[in-house]
Structure formats: C-alpha cells, structure tokens
Scaffold this motif. Structure first.
Motif, PDB file in Angstrom:
ATOM      1  N   ASN A 437      48.880  50.741 100.097  1.00 37.34           N
ATOM      2  CA  ASN A 437      49.282  49.176 100.419  1.00 37.34           C
ATOM      3  C   ASN A 437      48.087  49.083 101.858  1.00 37.34           C
ATOM      4  OD1 ASN A 437      50.341  47.871  98.533  1.00 37.34           O
ATOM      5  ND2 ASN A 437      52.159  47.080  99.406  1.00 37.34           N
ATOM      6  N   SER A 438      47.166  50.490 101.794  1.00 40.08           N
ATOM      7  CA  SER A 438      46.761  50.320 103.078  1.00 40.08           C
ATOM      8  C   SER A 438      45.272  51.204 102.238  1.00 40.08           C
ATOM      9  CB  SER A 438      47.176  51.385 103.914  1.00 40.08           C
ATOM     10  OG  SER A 438      48.022  52.373 103.819  1.00 40.08           O
ATOM     11  N   HIS A 439      44.123  51.447 103.825  1.00 41.83           N
ATOM     12  CA  HIS A 439      43.068  51.947 104.131  1.00 41.83           C
ATOM     13  C   HIS A 439      42.397  52.924 104.925  1.00 41.83           C
ATOM     14  CE1 HIS A 439      39.185  52.867 101.491  1.00 41.83           C
ATOM     15  NE2 HIS A 439      38.494  52.930 102.825  1.00 41.83           N
ATOM     16  N   ILE A 440      41.785  54.014 104.666  1.00 39.51           N
ATOM     17  CA  ILE A 440      42.064  54.174 106.233  1.00 39.51           C
ATOM     18  C   ILE A 440      40.305  54.707 106.636  1.00 39.51           C
ATOM     19  CG2 ILE A 440      41.743  57.436 107.060  1.00 39.51           C
ATOM     20  CD1 ILE A 440      44.403  57.567 105.828  1.00 39.51           C
ATOM     21  N   TRP A 441      40.321  54.161 107.631  1.00 41.71           N
ATOM     22  CA  TRP A 441      38.439  53.765 107.330  1.00 41.71           C
ATOM     23  C   TRP A 441      37.655  54.528 108.313  1.00 41.71           C
ATOM     24  CZ3 TRP A 441      35.657  51.082 104.655  1.00 41.71           C
ATOM     25  CH2 TRP A 441      36.171  49.894 103.949  1.00 41.71           C
ATOM     26  N   ASP A 442      38.515  55.711 109.158  1.00 44.20           N
ATOM     27  CA  ASP A 442      38.161  56.235 110.208  1.00 44.20           C
ATOM     28  C   ASP A 442      38.416  57.558 110.906  1.00 44.20           C
ATOM     29  OD1 ASP A 442      39.813  55.384 111.767  1.00 44.20           O
ATOM     30  OD2 ASP A 442      38.448  54.105 113.318  1.00 44.20           O
ATOM     31  N   ALA A 443      38.520  58.437 111.656  1.00 42.81           N
ATOM     32  CA  ALA A 443      38.487  59.383 112.246  1.00 42.81           C
ATOM     33  C   ALA A 443      39.742  59.018 113.098  1.00 42.81           C
ATOM     34  CB  ALA A 443      37.680  60.452 112.844  1.00 42.81           C
ATOM     35  N   VAL A 466      52.468  59.464 100.587  1.00 41.09           N
ATOM     36  CA  VAL A 466      51.877  59.491  99.119  1.00 41.09           C
ATOM     37  C   VAL A 466      51.005  57.667  99.540  1.00 41.09           C
ATOM     38  CG1 VAL A 466      54.157  60.150  98.604  1.00 41.09           C
ATOM     39  CG2 VAL A 466      54.005  58.174  98.528  1.00 41.09           C
ATOM     40  N   GLY A 467      50.686  57.231  98.503  1.00 41.91           N
ATOM     41  CA  GLY A 467      49.612  56.400  97.469  1.00 41.91           C
ATOM     42  C   GLY A 467      48.283  56.043  98.178  1.00 41.91           C
ATOM     43  N   LEU A 468      47.934  57.638  98.703  1.00 40.86           N
ATOM     44  CA  LEU A 468      46.590  57.690  99.580  1.00 40.86           C
ATOM     45  C   LEU A 468      45.718  56.808  98.494  1.00 40.86           C
ATOM     46  CD1 LEU A 468      46.712  60.141 101.542  1.00 40.86           C
ATOM     47  CD2 LEU A 468      46.387  58.062 102.035  1.00 40.86           C
ATOM     48  N   ASN A 469      44.719  56.108  97.688  1.00 39.28           N
ATOM     49  CA  ASN A 469      43.394  56.126  97.259  1.00 39.28           C
ATOM     50  C   ASN A 469      42.792  57.187  97.591  1.00 39.28           C
ATOM     51  OD1 ASN A 469      41.461  55.684  99.610  1.00 39.28           O
ATOM     52  ND2 ASN A 469      42.924  52.871  99.357  1.00 39.28           N
ATOM     53  N   GLU A 470      41.413  57.454  96.322  1.00 35.45           N
ATOM     54  CA  GLU A 470      40.691  57.860  96.869  1.00 35.45           C
ATOM     55  C   GLU A 470      39.784  58.627  97.713  1.00 35.45           C
ATOM     56  OE1 GLU A 470      40.498  60.674  94.559  1.00 35.45           O
ATOM     57  OE2 GLU A 470      41.678  60.159  93.162  1.00 35.45           O
ATOM     58  N   ALA A 471      39.447  57.710  98.163  1.00 34.43           N
ATOM     59  CA  ALA A 471      37.995  57.130  99.656  1.00 34.43           C
ATOM     60  C   ALA A 471      39.332  57.947 100.924  1.00 34.43           C
ATOM     61  CB  ALA A 471      37.799  55.962 100.055  1.00 34.43           C
ATOM     62  N   SER A 472      40.054  57.510 101.128  1.00 38.26           N
ATOM     63  CA  SER A 472      41.424  57.910 102.264  1.00 38.26           C
ATOM     64  C   SER A 472      41.704  59.134 102.046  1.00 38.26           C
ATOM     65  CB  SER A 472      42.444  56.974 102.147  1.00 38.26           C
ATOM     66  OG  SER A 472      42.240  55.503 101.994  1.00 38.26           O
ATOM     67  N   LYS A 473      42.152  59.503 100.783  1.00 37.89           N
ATOM     68  CA  LYS A 473      42.147  61.216 100.146  1.00 37.89           C
ATOM     69  C   LYS A 473      41.964  61.599 100.989  1.00 37.89           C
ATOM     70  CE  LYS A 473      44.515  63.641  97.016  1.00 37.89           C
ATOM     71  NZ  LYS A 473      44.993  63.773  95.337  1.00 37.89           N
ATOM     72  N   TYR A 474      40.304  61.261 100.276  1.00 34.44           N
ATOM     73  CA  TYR A 474      39.102  62.600 100.566  1.00 34.44           C
ATOM     74  C   TYR A 474      38.761  62.588 102.092  1.00 34.44           C
ATOM     75  CZ  TYR A 474      34.469  63.927 101.557  1.00 34.44           C
ATOM     76  OH  TYR A 474      33.677  65.148 101.437  1.00 34.44           O
ATOM     77  N   MET A 475      39.389  61.324 102.747  1.00 35.33           N
ATOM     78  CA  MET A 475      39.101  61.768 103.880  1.00 35.33           C
ATOM     79  C   MET A 475      40.138  62.317 105.614  1.00 35.33           C
ATOM     80  SD  MET A 475      38.749  57.949 106.465  1.00 35.33           S
ATOM     81  CE  MET A 475      36.167  58.559 106.604  1.00 35.33           C
ATOM     82  N   HIS A 476      40.924  61.925 104.592  1.00 29.13           N
ATOM     83  CA  HIS A 476      42.647  62.339 105.227  1.00 29.13           C
ATOM     84  C   HIS A 476      42.489  64.209 105.133  1.00 29.13           C
ATOM     85  CE1 HIS A 476      46.875  64.193 106.167  1.00 29.13           C
ATOM     86  NE2 HIS A 476      46.601  63.046 106.569  1.00 29.13           N
ATOM     87  N   GLU A 477      41.741  64.489 103.992  1.00 30.14           N
ATOM     88  CA  GLU A 477      41.837  66.229 103.182  1.00 30.14           C
ATOM     89  C   GLU A 477      41.115  66.495 104.196  1.00 30.14           C
ATOM     90  OE1 GLU A 477      41.653  66.364  99.354  1.00 30.14           O
ATOM     91  OE2 GLU A 477      43.541  66.142  98.307  1.00 30.14           O
TER      92      GLU A 477
END
Length: 487
Positions: A437-443, A466-477
């Motif tokens: 239910n969230s989204h990662i936008w920055d470092a 768990v549950g990271l969307n594609e954009a958030s997963k890419y940035m986190h990895e």
C-alpha cells in the motif's frame, strides 16, 4: 483568417490595437527612464517586439513590449557600462530565451500551482494600480475629475455598446475636453521627448571576449528568466480568460527572437505586458494577432508621425484606463471571506506570500519563485503525514511473527520518521514489512528501510520486505545497502 473576412471582428481588433498603442507610450517612456536610457529606446523596443511577436508568438492577442521588470534587471548595465553593453545584454538574453524555448522550458509551467497564479494576478493588479499613484499625487486638482469621468465612461459604456472600446472613447473625449477648454494638466508630452525618425539597425560595439561575457552574462540570464516567467504566466492567464489553448513553447522562443530583433534595432528588450494585454483582451475584446501587430504599427505612427497630437493626451485619461485594468485584473473572489474560510490555510498562505514578495520587491519573478517554494514546503508537510504504519501480532502463527503494513507515499519528508514507528526490542525474531500500500519515491526512503533492517539485525532479528511494486522494487534493489549505514 476569419477576422480579416468579418468587418465586425476586424474593427474590434483594429480599435483594440489603437487603444493599446496609446497606453504603451507613457509606459515605454517611463520604463526607459528606469533603465537609464533615452525614451526613444523604450518606444522603439515596444514597436519592434509587438510587431515581431505577432508573427512569432504562441499566444494570440497577447501584448509584448518594453517592461518595467526587464528595465529593472538591465538598468545596472546601462548605468555602469553604457548603451553598447546594454544592447549586447538584450541580444544575449534573447538568444538564451531561444535556447530555453527549444529545450522546452515552457513545460515547467505545470509546476506552478493555482494559488501562485492567483498571487501573481493579484499582485500584478496591485502593482498596476500603485504605478498610477505618482500621476495622482501633487497634481492639479482638475486631474481628479478627469480621472473620474474616464472611469464613469468605461464602467457605463459597455452596458450600452461594445462596438467601440470604452477606453478609446474615454481617451478621445477627455483629450478633446482638455484641449478645447484649455485645461492645464500633465500630458503624455511631459513624460519625455517622442522620437522623430524610424528605428535604425544597431550593432553593439563591444569586444567579443570572455570579459564581456562575464559582464553581460549574469544580467542576460536574469533578463531571460524574468522575461520568460512573466510571458508564460501572462499567456496562461489569457488562456483562462479566453478559454483557449496557446503554444507555450513557441511563445518562449518567440519572445527570445523578439528580444534579439529589439536589440538589433537599438531597443531595450521586454516581455509580455499584463496591463496592456488585459486592455487588449479584457477591456477591448481582442482575440487575434491582428491587434498585437497593429498595436506596434499604431505605436510607431503615433510617436513618429502624430507625435504632436499624442503629446497633448492627458495622463489622467491613461491613468483611468489603467485603474480599470487593475480592478478587472484582481481576482476579487479569492479574497472574499467565504472563499478564505473554505480554502486550506496552506493555499491562502501561498497566495499571500506571493503577493507580499511581489509588491515588496516589484519583481514578479522573485515573488512567483517564493510562492512556488512555499507551496512545495506546504505540500511536503501535508504529504509527510500521509504515511502510516500498522502493526499486528497474529497468535495463530507457527513461528512468532510481527507484521507491519506501510501505507502512503514514501519520500524524504514522509520517510524521515519511518524508523521510529517500529518496536525493535519487543518484536519477535521474524518481522514482515508489507509495502503493497505504499510507493518508494527516493533514496531517502531506501536509506530509512536500510536503517530499519540494521536496527532489527542488531537485535538478532530478521526482516522481510514484501509487496513492493515494480518501480519501488527496482529502486530498492539498486540502492539498498549502498547508501551508507548508521555505523
């Protein structure tokens, strides 16, 4: 073009151009004085820019000419280095605008909030009104009834007919009255000497060196930014008034070319003029490029051929026109108590901040910039509270597990206190953080998640995201573990 084939529309455009030309004369002269140059410089600049932008610009019916904002920016160049350096600055400023236009700087307009636009419009109305005060202080008492008559004509006449622009009627009638009755009041001729010849090609005599660029570069850049900001904001305002769309990118580089041409003919440069544009669009009802083009042509004819007639026009008539423009430009709905009560406090704060800074500095660019910054801070503070963390400890789990669900948008403002919302010491050895239910936008957010993982590891506990969307997963990895830990 439809206007050329329709006598009624063509008449409206022609008369609108004439009214704007009359209003441009004292403005151009006063802006020349601000810039520290001969009045002819401002008048020729207004002529060249109005005619050229009629063909080059992306916003029909908008008036471009010499302006006070540009005059204030380039005044130090004329004062300290002379006319040649001033013209070189104008030409370079125009070239910078062309480059910025080609690069699509006009698209940045989408980041200017409505509250900043309201502040821009309201502060502009205040500046237009306060600019008339010098013409109303320490003047013959007959100025006041003349201004009053002009206001009455412009308020009442549109109720009966709009065939002839009310401002033009007011100017003509007041001029005839002062001449026939020999009323001694300040006139356009008192503002400065009008030119007697056509503008000529002017090539600035400056050395093409880095020293020259270091002198004129900062002023040219400031001129380009201020000019584009005012022009694009004015274009957006006209879009709203006329319910039409204009080509902002074309307007951006068109303004640049117009400034280059202005400099090559010895002009001081300029940008879109909100006051004269409102006269053209709102008071006179113009909608096409014809009015803009004719405003420039009429301006040249009036000052070069009919200068003696124009010189006797009372300033009281033009002051009345500008007061009506100021009143009609101001967004009165935005300051009604009912509106203020409904509006979020942050929106009102942004508008007030924009108005205060513009009025205090007489610089629209600075005011708009401050307004945008205040809006960004207010938005960041508001969004920062949207991120929440919910904790649960299901009793039916085979392996004791703490579940956390993160809700909301995560960026530097909302993720800074994310680390404080976890029970590191009290949680079981297994922790699952659900990010669906969230989204990662920055470092900053990735760094906060790293810090959370590190804190749990210090307690000998394992964290699973768990549950990271594609954009958030890419940035986190890509960033996780590479941002530096807490030591």
């Amino acid at each position: 073009m439809t206007a050329l084939r329709t006598p009624r529309i063509l008449t409206r455009e022609v008369l609108a151009g004439l009214v704007v030309a009359l209003a441009l004369i004292p403005e151009a002269i006063s802006f020349s004085i601000i810039a520290g140059v001969d009045p002819r410089v401002g008048l020729f600049s207004s002529f060249v820019m109005a005619v050229s932008i009629a063909f080059l610009g992306g916003r029909p019916a908008m008036i471009t000419a010499a302006t006070g904002a540009i005059a204030l920016v380039i005044a130090p160049v004329a004062r300290e280095y002379g006319m040649d350096y001033l013209i070189a600055t104008v030409i370079l400023g125009g070239l910078i605008q062309v480059v910025m236009g080609v690069l699509g700087v006009a698209k940045l307009m989408r980041f200017i909030p409505r509250s900043v636009m309201l502040g821009f419009v309201n502060s502009l109305a205040i500046l237009i009104f306060t600019a008339q005060l010098p013409h109303l202080i320490n003047v013959p008492w007959l100025v006041y009834p003349l201004v009053g008559v002009g206001l009455i004509i412009m308020v009442l006449m549109p109720r009966f007919t709009k065939v002839i622009p009310a401002p033009l009627v007011a100017i003509v009638l007041i001029t005839i009255a002062t001449v026939t009755m020999a009323i001694a009041v300040p006139t356009v001729g008192d503002q400065g000497e009008l030119p007697r010849s056509l503008p000529e090609l002017f090539i600035p005599n400056v050395p093409l060196t880095w020293d020259t660029l270091s002198i004129i570069g900062p002023f040219a850049l400031a001129m380009a930014l201020v000019g584009l900001l005012e022009s694009l904001l004015t274009a957006k305002l006209v879009d709203d008034i006329t319910d039409t769309h204009s080509r902002k990118t074309r307007e951006a580089w068109g303004q640049g070319v117009a400034n280059v041409l202005s400099g090559l003919f010895g002009g001081m440069g300029g940008c879109a003029m909100i006051g004269q544009t409102m006269i053209n669009v709102k008071a006179s009802g113009a909608r096409t490029r014809i009015s803009t083009f004719l405003a420039g042509i009429f301006l040249l004819i009036l000052v070069v051929v009919l200068g003696d007639i124009v010189a006797v026009i009372p300033m009281a008539a033009l002051v009345a026109v500008m007061i009506i423009v100021a009143v009609s430009t101001f967004n009165w709905h935005s300051v009604r108590w009912s509106t203020i009560k409904r509006m979020p406090k942050s929106e009102t704060t942004v508008m007030v901040a924009t108005v205060l800074v513009v009025v205090a500095t007489h610089n629209l660019a600075i005011g708009v910039l401050v307004g945008v910054i205040v809006a960004m801070v207010a938005f960041a503070r508001r969004v920062a509270h949207f991120a929440t963390v919910d904790r649960s400890l299901p009793e039916d789990e085979t392996v004791p597990t703490a579940y956390y669900r993160v809700n909301g948008e995560l960026f530097f403002a909302s993720s800074n206190d994310l680390t404080t919302q976890f029970e590191y010491a009290d949680d079981p050895d297994r922790v699952i953080i659900d990010m669906s239910n969230s989204h990662i936008w920055d470092a900053s957010t990735v760094a906060a998640l790293d810090a959370i993982t590190t804190k749990y590891e210090r307690h000998g506990k394992r964290v699973v995201l768990v549950g990271l969307n594609e954009a958030s997963k890419y940035m986190h990895e890509r960033l996780a573990g590479n941002l530096g830990g807490e030591g």
